[in-house]
Design an enzyme around this catalytic site. Structure first.
Site, short mmCIF file in Angstrom:
data_model
loop_
_atom_site.label_atom_id
_atom_site.label_comp_id
_atom_site.label_asym_id
_atom_site.label_seq_id
_atom_site.Cartn_x
_atom_site.Cartn_y
_atom_site.Cartn_z
CB THR A 58 -0.95 -0.02 1.18
OG1 THR A 58 -1.52 1.40 1.48
CG2 THR A 58 -0.15 -0.44 2.62
CG ASP A 59 -1.29 4.90 -1.03
OD1 ASP A 59 -1.63 4.37 0.07
OD2 ASP A 59 -1.74 5.87 -1.70
CD GLU A 60 -3.19 3.60 4.66
OE1 GLU A 60 -3.19 3.44 5.75
OE2 GLU A 60 -4.29 3.86 4.03
CE1 TYR B 75 -3.17 -2.39 6.07
CE2 TYR B 75 -2.91 -0.12 5.32
CZ TYR B 75 -3.25 -1.32 5.02
OH TYR B 75 -3.07 -1.50 3.94
CE LYS C 81 -0.06 -4.51 3.32
NZ LYS C 81 -0.53 -6.04 2.78
P1 NAD Z 1 -9.96 -6.95 2.96
O1 NAD Z 1 -9.76 -6.58 4.52
O2 NAD Z 1 -11.09 -6.79 2.34
O3 NAD Z 1 -9.66 -8.35 2.78
C1 NAD Z 1 -8.39 -9.30 3.62
C2 NAD Z 1 -8.93 -10.70 3.33
O4 NAD Z 1 -7.65 -11.42 3.86
C3 NAD Z 1 -10.11 -11.31 3.99
O5 NAD Z 1 -10.54 -12.05 3.10
C4 NAD Z 1 -9.56 -11.97 5.11
O6 NAD Z 1 -10.44 -13.22 5.30
C5 NAD Z 1 -8.24 -12.29 4.64
N1 NAD Z 1 -7.37 -12.73 5.90
C6 NAD Z 1 -7.02 -11.91 6.81
N2 NAD Z 1 -6.34 -12.34 7.73
C7 NAD Z 1 -5.89 -13.58 7.08
C8 NAD Z 1 -4.91 -14.61 7.63
N3 NAD Z 1 -4.38 -14.70 8.89
N4 NAD Z 1 -4.82 -15.99 6.96
C9 NAD Z 1 -5.61 -15.79 5.64
N5 NAD Z 1 -6.52 -14.86 5.39
C10 NAD Z 1 -6.62 -13.75 6.09
O7 NAD Z 1 -8.65 -6.23 2.50
P2 NAD Z 1 -8.47 -5.60 1.03
O8 NAD Z 1 -8.90 -4.28 0.98
O9 NAD Z 1 -9.15 -6.52 0.07
O10 NAD Z 1 -6.82 -5.46 0.79
C11 NAD Z 1 -6.29 -6.53 0.27
C12 NAD Z 1 -4.73 -6.36 0.52
O11 NAD Z 1 -4.39 -5.14 -0.61
C13 NAD Z 1 -4.13 -5.93 1.84
O12 NAD Z 1 -2.83 -6.73 1.95
C14 NAD Z 1 -4.15 -4.60 1.76
O13 NAD Z 1 -2.94 -4.03 2.57
C15 NAD Z 1 -3.85 -4.19 0.34
N6 NAD Z 1 -4.25 -2.74 -0.19
C16 NAD Z 1 -5.47 -2.61 0.09
C17 NAD Z 1 -5.89 -1.43 -0.52
C18 NAD Z 1 -7.45 -0.89 -0.40
O14 NAD Z 1 -7.63 0.36 -0.82
N7 NAD Z 1 -8.45 -1.63 0.09
C19 NAD Z 1 -5.11 -0.47 -1.21
C20 NAD Z 1 -3.64 -1.08 -1.25
C21 NAD Z 1 -3.41 -2.21 -0.82
O1 DAU Z 2 -4.17 4.04 0.57
C1 DAU Z 2 -4.29 2.73 0.74
C2 DAU Z 2 -4.99 2.33 1.87
O2 DAU Z 2 -6.40 2.71 1.72
C3 DAU Z 2 -5.13 0.72 2.02
O3 DAU Z 2 -3.82 0.31 2.24
C4 DAU Z 2 -5.93 0.47 3.15
O4 DAU Z 2 -6.19 -1.19 3.37
C5 DAU Z 2 -7.47 0.97 3.10
O5 DAU Z 2 -8.26 0.48 3.95
C6 DAU Z 2 -7.14 2.50 2.72
O6 DAU Z 2 -6.96 3.06 3.97
P1 DAU Z 2 -7.57 4.56 4.43
O7 DAU Z 2 -7.45 4.90 5.70
O8 DAU Z 2 -7.14 5.54 3.60
O9 DAU Z 2 -9.06 4.24 3.94
P2 DAU Z 2 -10.65 4.33 4.78
O10 DAU Z 2 -11.54 3.96 3.74
O11 DAU Z 2 -10.53 3.98 6.02
O12 DAU Z 2 -10.57 6.13 4.92
C7 DAU Z 2 -10.46 6.98 3.66
C8 DAU Z 2 -10.45 8.25 4.40
O13 DAU Z 2 -11.83 8.71 4.86
C9 DAU Z 2 -9.45 8.72 5.64
O14 DAU Z 2 -8.96 9.84 5.18
C10 DAU Z 2 -10.27 8.45 6.53
C11 DAU Z 2 -11.52 8.92 6.17
N1 DAU Z 2 -13.02 8.74 6.69
C12 DAU Z 2 -13.09 7.14 7.04
C13 DAU Z 2 -14.03 6.44 7.57
C14 DAU Z 2 -13.99 5.21 7.68
C15 DAU Z 2 -13.92 9.30 7.35
O15 DAU Z 2 -13.57 10.58 7.18
N2 DAU Z 2 -14.91 8.90 7.85
C16 DAU Z 2 -14.96 7.32 8.04
O16 DAU Z 2 -15.93 6.84 8.84
#
Ligand code: NAD
Ligand code: DAU
Length: 349
Positions: free
Chosen positions: A134-136, A159, A163
């Site tokens: 992730t970019d985070e 988190y 990562k």
């Molecule tokens: P998500 O939380 O929706 O899904 C995570 C999945 O991993 C779930 O199906 C969960 O059951 C499984 N899991 C959790 N712990 C586990 C374990 N110990 N063993 C096996 N499976 C397990 O997450 P997501 O948003 O789909 O993100 C997927 C990946 O992409 C993550 O690694 C996250 O860091 C990365 N990522 C997410 C975003 C985003 O915006 N959502 C952006 C960049 C990178």
């Molecule tokens: O940038 C990539 C990341 O994006 C991934 O690595 C993470 O897994 C994914 O969860 C996401 O992280 P963020 O923290 O950016 O996403 P989130 O949807 O939780 O929040 C997006 C923005 O909105 C953040 O600035 C917090 C704000 N927010 C979020 C929630 C849930 C609110 O203002 N209110 C809310 O209730």
């Protein structure tokens, strides 16, 4: 035929990736290993569950036996590691499970892959370990500039720290053992099957239920949004064309303040679904601890070296996404009953 061990393939991005790949390629096999935490859902995979080249295993990536058996039972060529605890707010409340799954789970996967793939000094030909990050991990930007692959890691939340830890372990296996690895670092995804703890599906769900729309702080934090299918396409390209050992940033230059996102969702629902959904639902609430101000990805490397580009513009992607949730109300009701209610109460009380 290449065999993919996809971990976390029942979560948001993982299930989109499994579906994308199985529909695109007939000559691959996918083994989906997922623990099915609160974020994993087999309903996401209904359309592919009977494919002959698809196997689901319920298992934990920290479990050596389960992971090692998956390598023994299938001749795995590629690992794509999505499995993670992924929600920043949960990591602030309960950091331990983030360290366990994201760091130790990744190390366990790396070890099992090494055991299966390394014979003496020789790696099995054509294998690769792709770690989805992730970019985070880069921390937070000021008003200008972008994250490049050379930006130093500076994670702030438990988190993102977990990562970054897993990224460095993957890099270490590449540097030390010459394991063929890639790391992708993507910006915020949105699209179908995203769990409604994350901003966009939370807003949609709350609008549909006439609930307050919680906006952290001043609502001016910036995220760089990418439609999930464009992320899946990038991962596919990195597996197949990425240079081993390289990191690739993924993002579509789509920066929006949170309040812009909130207003976009309200306006669409107001115009197309329910006139009573208005900006009156917006509620500014206490800020997230350590809230990163701005993310912005420079995707030049993946564009120039691999020819990747995003296909879905935000304006189209957000409409497709809202429409998907409207068309899949049963899915939404399923994932927002039970544990979700307790989570929501504790988080937003
Ligand atoms: P998500 O939380 O929706 O899904 C995570 C999945 O991993 C779930 O199906 C969960 O059951 C499984 N899991 C959790 N712990 C586990 C374990 N110990 N063993 C096996 N499976 C397990 O997450 P997501 O948003 O789909 O993100 C997927 C990946 O992409 C993550 O690694 C996250 O860091 C990365 N990522 C997410 C975003 C985003 O915006 N959502 C952006 C960049 C990178
Ligand atoms: O940038 C990539 C990341 O994006 C991934 O690595 C993470 O897994 C994914 O969860 C996401 O992280 P963020 O923290 O950016 O996403 P989130 O949807 O939780 O929040 C997006 C923005 O909105 C953040 O600035 C917090 C704000 N927010 C979020 C929630 C849930 C609110 O203002 N209110 C809310 O209730």
């Amino acid at each position: 035929m290449k065999t993919y061990l996809v971990t976390g393939g029942a979560g948001f991005i993982g299930s989109n990736f499994v579906i994308y790949m199985l529909k695109r390629y007939k000559d691959i096999k996918i083994i989906n290993l997922d623990k099915l935490t609160y974020a994993g859902n087999l309903e996401n995979l209904k359309e592919v569950e009977n494919y002959p080249n698809y196997v689901f295993i319920q298992g934990d990536i920290t479990d050596r036996e389960v992971v090692s058996k998956s390598f023994k039972d299938y001749s795995v060529d590629y690992v794509v590691n999505f499995a993670a605890e992924s929600h920043v707010d949960r990591s602030i409340r309960e950091p331990e499970v983030f360290a366990k799954t994201n760091v130790l789970g990744t190390v366990n996967l790396l070890n099992c892959a090494k055991e299966a793939w390394l014979d003496g000094e020789q790696w099995k030909p054509g294998v690769k370990f792709l770690h989805v990050s992730t970019d985070e991990v880069y921390g937070s930007l000021g008003e200008t500039g972008y994250f490049t692959e050379e930006t130093p890691l500076d994670p702030h939340s438990p988190y993102s720290a977990s990562k970054a830890g897993s990224d460095l372990m993957v890099k270490a296996y590449g540097d030390t053992y010459k394991m063929p690895i890639n790391i992708t670092r993507c910006s915020n995804n949105y699209g179908p099957y995203q769990f409604p703890e994350k901003l966009i599906p939370l807003l949609i769900n709350n609008c549909l239920n006439h609930r307050d729309l919680p906006v952290y702080g001043d609502g001016l934090n910036i995220r760089d949004w990418l439609y999930v299918e464009d992320h899946c396409k990038a991962i596919d390209m990195v597996i197949n064309k990425g240079l081993c050992g390289e990191v690739y940033n993924v993002g579509g230059h789509n920066e929006r303040t949170n309040i812009q996102i909130v207003k976009t969702v309200i306006n669409y629902i107001h115009e197309n679904v329910d006139k009573s959904v208005t900006e009156d639902l917006i509620k500014f609430v206490e800020d997230r601890k350590g809230h990163d101000r701005r993310y912005g990805i420079d995707p030049s490397k993946i564009k120039n070296e691999l020819g990747w580009y995003p296909e879905t513009r935000f304006e189209a992607g957000i409409v497709k996404t809202i429409q998907w949730y409207l068309d899949n109300k049963e899915w939404l009701e399923g994932v927002t009953s039970g544990e979700y209610r307790n989570y929501y109460e504790k988080m937003y009380k």
